[in-house]
Design an enzyme around this catalytic site. Structure first.
Site, short mmCIF file in Angstrom:
data_model
loop_
_atom_site.label_atom_id
_atom_site.label_comp_id
_atom_site.label_asym_id
_atom_site.label_seq_id
_atom_site.Cartn_x
_atom_site.Cartn_y
_atom_site.Cartn_z
N ASP A 106 35.01 47.58 49.74
CA ASP A 106 34.88 48.21 48.43
C ASP A 106 35.24 47.30 47.27
OD1 ASP A 106 37.46 48.40 49.57
OD2 ASP A 106 38.05 49.95 48.15
N GLU A 174 39.39 50.59 50.86
CA GLU A 174 40.74 50.04 50.99
C GLU A 174 41.53 50.23 49.70
OE1 GLU A 174 44.08 47.66 50.49
OE2 GLU A 174 42.25 47.12 49.43
#
Length: 439
Positions: A106, A174
């Site tokens: 991400d 994350e």
């Protein structure tokens, strides 16, 4: 007879060590050759991902690219893991243990400045929590994905010689999920990513913008801090600002609480064991200058590098806030949300794999590092299986670490020449562990 037994034991041990050493040398040479070949692809993948970033749990296009690559390598591929995660499974040509390698996918809601004049800056915009934001890989996750894709290609190229199974785990979110949602590594674990087949050991790495290219840093035990959010609601009795004695002032009470919270780390826990932080990040209460409000709310974060200390801080924060409020005639409601555990490197696994790191990067380029008080949800994997998490240098050689653009900022930058070392490190850790697992 005793002499002959001792000699036999010595020869057997020596032969075993020699065979392991020869296997490592042969595998390393093969990995190096394949890593040289895949490096241009890794750089291109990284640039494409950097130019097309996606926020946590929305890494749809990123996941599609990863899955397509893994399928082309002939791996067993699972998609939609923890919403957008991808898992590739490589079954070696010989039986053995199971290792996992992980990369986070991400990006962040950050507008890229492109002060480094990259030919591939992000210009992506999206909506995040109701606001229009830019999107940028401002923490190196684009490099992490590209390096793991490269490691998957390298290891697939030596499949017949691999003793066991390798799981390539591409993890979403994350940096966190939407409020109230479970996501990232925690959700992956809940969905059984470490099972079927059961993982015996796990490795991951993170680029560092302030560590020189070619360098790997590590630390046994607590390497990155736990991250917990707290909320304290102080309730008093509203009154006129000109006659505060007719009420109970939650603003003044909150001021005492904020100050006292700073004594938890400085005066109430043994900071020689591990570092810790208590930070109040926001405080809100009241609407007018001449009204003492009925309540004040504050929110903040707790960071710790040691689990017992983390729990001790929780207890002392609750006691401090409620006791001060009671003494002032007010009340305090305290809630603590545990966000991310301590990223805790398994001591025996760290020692076991240190020779591999030194062989790959060079003994002088593998350095013990201080712990950091940022958090990393790789910790959820480490709660279930022995895990080792590393930092990989991404700063240009000769640059000043003090001037390196920080992670999570619009000027964040990593040097692409360090990506090949990341590919080699991941591949060697996997092969070396499978050839010589932790007993």
């Amino acid at each position: 007879m005793l002499f002959h037994k001792s000699l036999l034991f010595f020869l057997t041990s020596f032969l075993g060590i020699s065979l392991i050493s020869n296997a490592q040398t042969g595998a390393q040479n093969q990995i190096d050759q394949l890593a040289d070949k895949v490096e241009p692809k890794v750089i291109q993948w990284r640039r494409d991902l950097h130019q097309n970033p996606e926020l946590g749990n929305f890494e749809v296009k990123t996941a599609e690219k990863i899955a397509k690559h893994l399928k082309a390598l002939g791996l067993e591929v699972k998609t939609g893991v923890a919403r957008t995660g991808v898992v590739g499974i490589l079954k070696g040509g010989q039986p053995g243990p199971v290792v996992a390698l992980r990369a986070d996918m991400d990006a962040l809601p950050v507008v890229e400045n492109n002060t480094h004049n990259l030919p591939f800056p992000s210009k992506v915009k999206t909506t995040f929590e109701g606001q229009q934001v830019g999107v940028m890989h401002a923490c190196g996750h684009d490099a992490h994905v590209a390096m793991l894709m490269g490691a998957a290609e390298v290891l697939s190229g030596m499949k017949k010689d691999i003793k066991g199974t390798i799981k390539f785990i591409f993890q979403p979110a994350e940096e966190g999920s939407a409020p109230g949602q479970v996501g990232g590594a925690k959700l992956m674990v809940q969905e059984g990513v470490l099972e079927s087949p059961k993982v015996d050991a796990m490795f991951g790495l993170h680029t560092r913008s302030d560590v020189e290219v070619g360098t790997i840093t590590y630390r046994p035990q607590g390497m990155m801090a736990s991250s917990d959010n707290f909320k304290i609601t102080v309730k008093g009795q509203q009154s006129h600002g000109g006659t505060p004695w007719m009420g109970v002032d939650p603003v003044v009470t909150s001021a005492y609480i904020v100050t006292a919270l700073q004594t938890i780390v400085s005066r109430q826990v043994d900071v020689t064991n591990a570092a810790a932080i208590v930070t109040v990040g926001a405080i809100n209460g009241g609407v007018r200058a001449n009204i003492v409000p009925s309540q004040v709310e504050m929110i903040g974060t707790i960071r710790a590098l040691d689990v017992p200390m983390q729990q001790q801080i929780h207890e002392r924060l609750k006691k401090t806030a409620t006791s001060i409020a009671t003494g002032a005639g007010a009340t305090a409601e305290v809630s603590i949300q545990e966000m991310t555990p301590v990223t805790y490197n398994h001591e025996a696994l760290t020692a076991h794999m240190l020779p591999s790191l030194q062989r790959v990067a060079g003994t002088n380029q593998v350095k013990l590092t201080k712990p950091v008080t940022i958090a990393e949800d790789f910790a959820y994997f480490q709660q279930k299986v022995p895990g080792l998490y590393l930092f990989l240098g991404g700063m240009p050689k000769g640059a000043d670490p003090a001037k390196a653009p920080a992670h999570h900022t619009p000027d964040f930058y990593i040097e692409e020449s360090g990506l090949k070392l990341g590919v080699r490190t991941l591949a060697n850790l996997a092969v070396d562990y499978l050839n010589n697992p932790l007993k």
